[in-house]
Design a protein around this motif. Structure first.
Motif, short mmCIF file in Angstrom:
data_model
loop_
_atom_site.label_atom_id
_atom_site.label_comp_id
_atom_site.label_asym_id
_atom_site.label_seq_id
_atom_site.Cartn_x
_atom_site.Cartn_y
_atom_site.Cartn_z
N VAL A 27 0.85 -1.20 0.00
CA VAL A 27 0.00 0.00 0.00
C VAL A 27 0.88 1.24 0.00
O VAL A 27 0.65 2.19 -0.76
N VAL A 28 1.89 1.24 0.84
CA VAL A 28 2.81 2.38 0.91
C VAL A 28 3.57 2.52 -0.41
O VAL A 28 3.74 3.61 -0.93
N ARG A 29 3.96 1.38 -0.99
CA ARG A 29 4.67 1.40 -2.28
C ARG A 29 3.81 2.07 -3.35
O ARG A 29 4.29 2.90 -4.13
N ALA A 40 -0.43 11.42 -0.54
CA ALA A 40 0.02 10.07 -0.15
C ALA A 40 -0.80 9.54 1.03
O ALA A 40 -1.21 8.38 1.02
N ALA A 41 -1.06 10.39 2.02
CA ALA A 41 -1.83 9.95 3.19
C ALA A 41 -3.23 9.53 2.78
O ALA A 41 -3.72 8.47 3.21
N PHE A 42 -3.89 10.33 1.94
CA PHE A 42 -5.23 9.96 1.50
C PHE A 42 -5.22 8.72 0.63
O PHE A 42 -6.12 7.87 0.73
N LEU A 43 -4.22 8.57 -0.20
CA LEU A 43 -4.11 7.38 -1.04
C LEU A 43 -3.96 6.13 -0.17
O LEU A 43 -4.63 5.11 -0.39
N ILE A 67 -8.46 16.83 10.17
CA ILE A 67 -7.86 15.73 9.42
C ILE A 67 -6.34 15.78 9.52
O ILE A 67 -5.68 14.75 9.63
N GLY A 68 -5.78 16.98 9.52
CA GLY A 68 -4.34 17.12 9.69
C GLY A 68 -3.88 16.58 11.03
O GLY A 68 -2.86 15.89 11.12
N GLU A 69 -4.64 16.87 12.09
CA GLU A 69 -4.31 16.37 13.42
C GLU A 69 -4.43 14.85 13.49
O GLU A 69 -3.60 14.17 14.10
N ILE A 70 -5.48 14.31 12.87
CA ILE A 70 -5.68 12.86 12.87
C ILE A 70 -4.55 12.17 12.11
O ILE A 70 -3.98 11.19 12.59
N ILE A 71 -4.20 12.68 10.93
CA ILE A 71 -3.13 12.06 10.14
C ILE A 71 -1.80 12.15 10.88
O ILE A 71 -1.04 11.18 10.91
N LYS A 72 -1.54 13.27 11.51
CA LYS A 72 -0.29 13.42 12.26
C LYS A 72 -0.24 12.41 13.41
O LYS A 72 0.79 11.76 13.64
N ALA A 73 -1.34 12.25 14.13
CA ALA A 73 -1.38 11.29 15.24
C ALA A 73 -1.30 9.86 14.71
O ALA A 73 -0.59 9.02 15.27
N TRP A 74 -2.00 9.57 13.61
CA TRP A 74 -2.01 8.24 13.01
C TRP A 74 -0.62 7.81 12.56
O TRP A 74 -0.21 6.68 12.76
#
Length: 86
Positions: A27-29, A40-43, A67-74
């Protein structure tokens, strides 16, 4: 895949998604050619959760700040272009 999950809340409901470090490398690839970290994060989220999942729909309703806070924490603050060992 590990059963460990990352949790976030939306409209009083708890949602869980796989922890970032448990995302399959394929998935990351597939996200490596994304235009930027947000793309990239949304993909990665779309490939992992499915675009029509309840989790993705909940994330879609979040503000850009949320969403920025969630992605940063995730991701534990790791950008998509670096490993967690960096």
């Amino acid at each position: 895949m590990s059963t460990e999950k990352f949790h976030f809340e939306h409209k009083g409901k708890d949602f869980s998604i796989p922890k970032f470090e448990n995302i399959p490398s394929g998935v990351v690839r597939r996200s490596r050619k994304a235009q930027n970290d947000v793309d990239a994060a949304f993909l990665v989220l779309e490939l992992t959760l499915g675009e029509d999942s309840k989790e993705m729909k909940a994330l879609d309703e979040k503000s850009l700040t949320e969403i920025g806070e969630i992605i940063k924490a995730w991701t534990n603050g790791v950008t998509m272009g670096e490993s967690s060992d960096s």
